[in-house]
Scaffold this active site. Sequence first.
Site, PDB file in Angstrom:
ATOM      1  N   SER A  31       0.792  -1.233   0.000  1.00 18.55           N
ATOM      2  CA  SER A  31       0.000   0.000   0.000  1.00 18.55           C
ATOM      3  C   SER A  31       0.824   1.282   0.000  1.00 18.55           C
ATOM      4  O   SER A  31       0.294   2.344  -0.306  1.00 18.55           O
ATOM      5  CB  SER A  31      -0.960   0.025   1.188  1.00 18.55           C
ATOM      6  OG  SER A  31      -0.267   0.274   2.391  1.00 18.55           O
ATOM      7  N   LYS A  78       0.641   4.847   6.687  1.00 17.05           N
ATOM      8  CA  LYS A  78       0.001   5.669   5.660  1.00 17.05           C
ATOM      9  C   LYS A  78       0.577   7.076   5.732  1.00 17.05           C
ATOM     10  O   LYS A  78       1.264   7.455   6.667  1.00 17.05           O
ATOM     11  CB  LYS A  78      -1.520   5.740   5.867  1.00 17.05           C
ATOM     12  CG  LYS A  78      -2.229   4.396   5.946  1.00 17.05           C
ATOM     13  CD  LYS A  78      -2.203   3.636   4.648  1.00 17.05           C
ATOM     14  CE  LYS A  78      -2.867   2.265   4.815  1.00 17.05           C
ATOM     15  NZ  LYS A  78      -2.601   1.386   3.707  1.00 17.05           N
TER      16      LYS A  78
END
Length: 171
Positions: A31, A78
């Site tokens: 990701s 993230k």
Amino acid sequence: MKEIVKDVTVAFVIVFIIMQFYEPTRVFGISMQPNFHEKDYLLLSKEAYAKSSPKRGDVVVFQSSLVSFKGDKELLIKRVIGLPGDKVVIKNGDVYVNGKQQSDYYTEDRYTAGDISVTVPEGEYFCMGDNRQHSTDSRFSSVGCVSSSLIKGKVIFRFYPFNKAGKIKSI
């Protein structure tokens, strides 16, 4: 023998003190590509936000409500996109924060799927992976905006792979 015991004791004390402020972590999944890859080893500053708040572009690790196959709550890595009070809009593959289109030069595909309009609540952050097509992040209700209390720290250093070792800069 006394010297060895003394040296080992001092080493343990030093490691214990360091671990109060820093924590090693590892990347799982894709990701955050192209900037972070599976099995990258990173150093997390647990005190980075003791006297300040996350900034747009910081890479953070936070506790999510997602559950791993082992039954543990997953830690996610993230990038902070939206700050408390920001209006984040995603449309036609582009990301806008407070009406300003964001440059996504650092992302994998330079395209962000979704049709979202959200005002980030106070004390929370809108976070997304750099590989937007393969990231479960704040765009999804299973993650949503991230409370500051769930942020474990800021990624500050990559120490493996060795050819990419170095300080992590915010975008």
